[in-house]
Design an enzyme around this catalytic site. Structure first.
Site, short mmCIF file in Angstrom:
data_model
loop_
_atom_site.label_atom_id
_atom_site.label_comp_id
_atom_site.label_asym_id
_atom_site.label_seq_id
_atom_site.Cartn_x
_atom_site.Cartn_y
_atom_site.Cartn_z
N GLU A 205 -5.81 -3.29 -13.72
CA GLU A 205 -6.62 -3.28 -14.94
C GLU A 205 -8.03 -3.81 -14.72
O GLU A 205 -8.74 -4.13 -15.66
CB GLU A 205 -5.89 -4.07 -16.03
CG GLU A 205 -4.54 -3.45 -16.34
CD GLU A 205 -3.76 -4.18 -17.42
OE1 GLU A 205 -4.25 -5.20 -17.93
OE2 GLU A 205 -2.65 -3.72 -17.75
N LYS A 337 0.58 -0.14 -28.70
CA LYS A 337 0.46 0.78 -27.56
C LYS A 337 0.99 2.14 -27.99
O LYS A 337 2.18 2.27 -28.27
CB LYS A 337 1.25 0.25 -26.36
CG LYS A 337 0.65 -1.02 -25.74
CD LYS A 337 1.54 -1.54 -24.61
CE LYS A 337 0.86 -2.68 -23.86
NZ LYS A 337 1.78 -3.29 -22.86
#
Length: 427
Positions: A205, A337
């Site tokens: 990330e 999400k």
């Protein structure tokens, strides 16, 4: 009528080199919407099913040709000719067509790709930016970013058990200034880590993954980076953690192997409370195992008034589970999400349920991302107030930040940046 006349599914690659699903939806007018779905590294057991081929001779079994085939045949036949502006009806068609509780037949990666591509096509047809299509005239609040600048746990190969250490710029007047703040801290941290002789390689990330001796050493180093960049910890910038505690919960204990600790739920709640006392931590995600609801209750009673307690693996963007959590007083925030649930309509329902209950909603990426920036538009379109989309490196993360810059520019004077008021349920 914005009739759907063609649907094309394809296999593309995500930011980790794994296959994922992309979909094009073409309307009668000639406009097209394109969307690509993300995938996670640490996943909740109750997430909607991401359909993989399982053929070990191809992409190590991670191919998505079955999901793509479902788009190009069964799903295409079911939604061809439907009005793309009828998102809720279209998503219900996908849900009913799948017929399972967890999208296990068609694959949530197939249904979500179609759901997103349809919305993008409909927005294009309406001549609206995607955030405005989602939120109407009331969409004007930019999100406070959770910026994952140090990776541990399942996202890195180091001794840190906590998965993500994040900074949240809250003392700024605009998203643009908040993004600059985060970038300057990122570069200050890189210099500090390099000066210590540690690796400045980045993880999935975009955050650094140095081999700190303890969680506290990591947090202290981040505070030093904030100050080195010219900002005040606790005022201009707050900290956030993603424990991903389900990843180190075994035999009823929380195993912090990097620190040689084995803790009960109560002891781990105390461990986190101690960190929150020592450092300006405003948010803790997945502070307990997804099934340790007793532990969650202890943590919520201990910290719920002063720290945002975010359920990710706990709630998996599912309104049924979120409703139960709200009724039992578990956590005070939900991580959103889109691929945990598999359609935009169900995603928006989870955000709305959270807000009605006084919970916050944090719109989130996954560790396996693409250049698709839809979550930036969702964050503004729903006035969620917070977004979690990685560090200040890797174009798959920066794509979302750059889209937010464009949205803020488009909003002009009516754009607002919430800062600390994003945590509206804390005292």
């Amino acid at each position: 009528m914005s009739a759907i006349v063609d649907i094309i599914g394809r296999e593309v690659l995500d930011s980790r080199g794994n296959p994922t699903v992309e979909c094009d939806v073409l309307l009668e007018s000639g406009v097209m919407g394109r969307a690509a779905v993300p995938s996670g590294a640490s996943t909740g057991s109750r997430e909607a099913i991401e359909l993989r081929d399982g053929d070990k001779g191809r992409y190590l079994g991670k191919g998505v040709l079955k999901a793509v085939e479902h788009i190009n045949t069964e799903i295409s036949e079911a939604i061809m000719g439907l009005d793309a502006s009828e998102q809720a009806f279209l998503d219900r068609t996908l849900i009913d067509l799948d017929g399972t509780e967890n999208k296990g037949r068609l694959g949530a990666n197939a249904t979500l790709a179609v759901s997103m591509a349809v919305a993008k096509a409909a927005a294009e047809e309406a001549g609206l930016p995607l955030y405005r299509y989602f939120g109407g005239s009331g969409a004007m609040q930019m999100p406070v970013p959770m910026m994952n600048i140090v990776n541990g746990g399942a996202h890195a190969n180091n001794s840190l058990d906590i998965q993500e250490f994040m900074v949240m710029p809250v003392g700024q007047q605009s998203f643009r200034e908040a993004l600059r703040c985060g970038a300057e801290i990122f570069h200050a941290l890189k210099k500090i880590i390099a000066d210590k002789g540690m690796s400045t390689a980045v993880g999935d990330e975009g955050g650094f993954a140095p081999n700190f001796a303890s969680n506290e050493e990591c947090l202290n180093t981040i505070l030093s980076a904030i100050e080195k960049a010219g900002y005040r910890p606790g005022e201009d910038v707050l900290l956030a953690l993603d424990c991903a505690a389900s990843e180190f919960y075994r035999d009823g204990k929380y195993h912090l192997d990097g620190e040689g600790l084995q803790l009960s739920s109560v002891d781990f709640a105390n461990y986190l409370a101690n960190l929150a006392d020592k450092f300006p931590i405003v948010s803790i995600e997945d502070g307990m195992h997804e099934s340790d609801w007793d532990g969650w209750k202890v943590l919520t009673e201990k910290l719920g008034n002063k720290v945002q307690l975010v359920g990710d693996d706990l709630f998996v963007t599912n309104t049924r589970i979120l409703k139960e959590g709200i009724e039992k007083g578990i956590a005070n925030s939900i991580l959103i999400k889109i691929n945990q649930i598999g359609t935009l309509t169900e995603t928006f329902a989870a955000i709305e349920m959270a807000k009605r209950a006084g919970y916050t909603a944090v719109i989130s990426h996954r560790s396996g991302e693409t250049e698709d920036s839809t979550i930036a538009d969702i964050a503004v379109g729903t006035n969620a107030g917070q977004i979690k989309t990685g560090s200040l490196s890797r174009s798959d993360r920066i794509a979302k930040y750059n889209q937010l810059l464009r949205i803020e520019e488009d909003l002009g004077d009516i754009a607002s940046y919430p800062g600390k008021s994003a945590f509206y349920n804390l005292r």
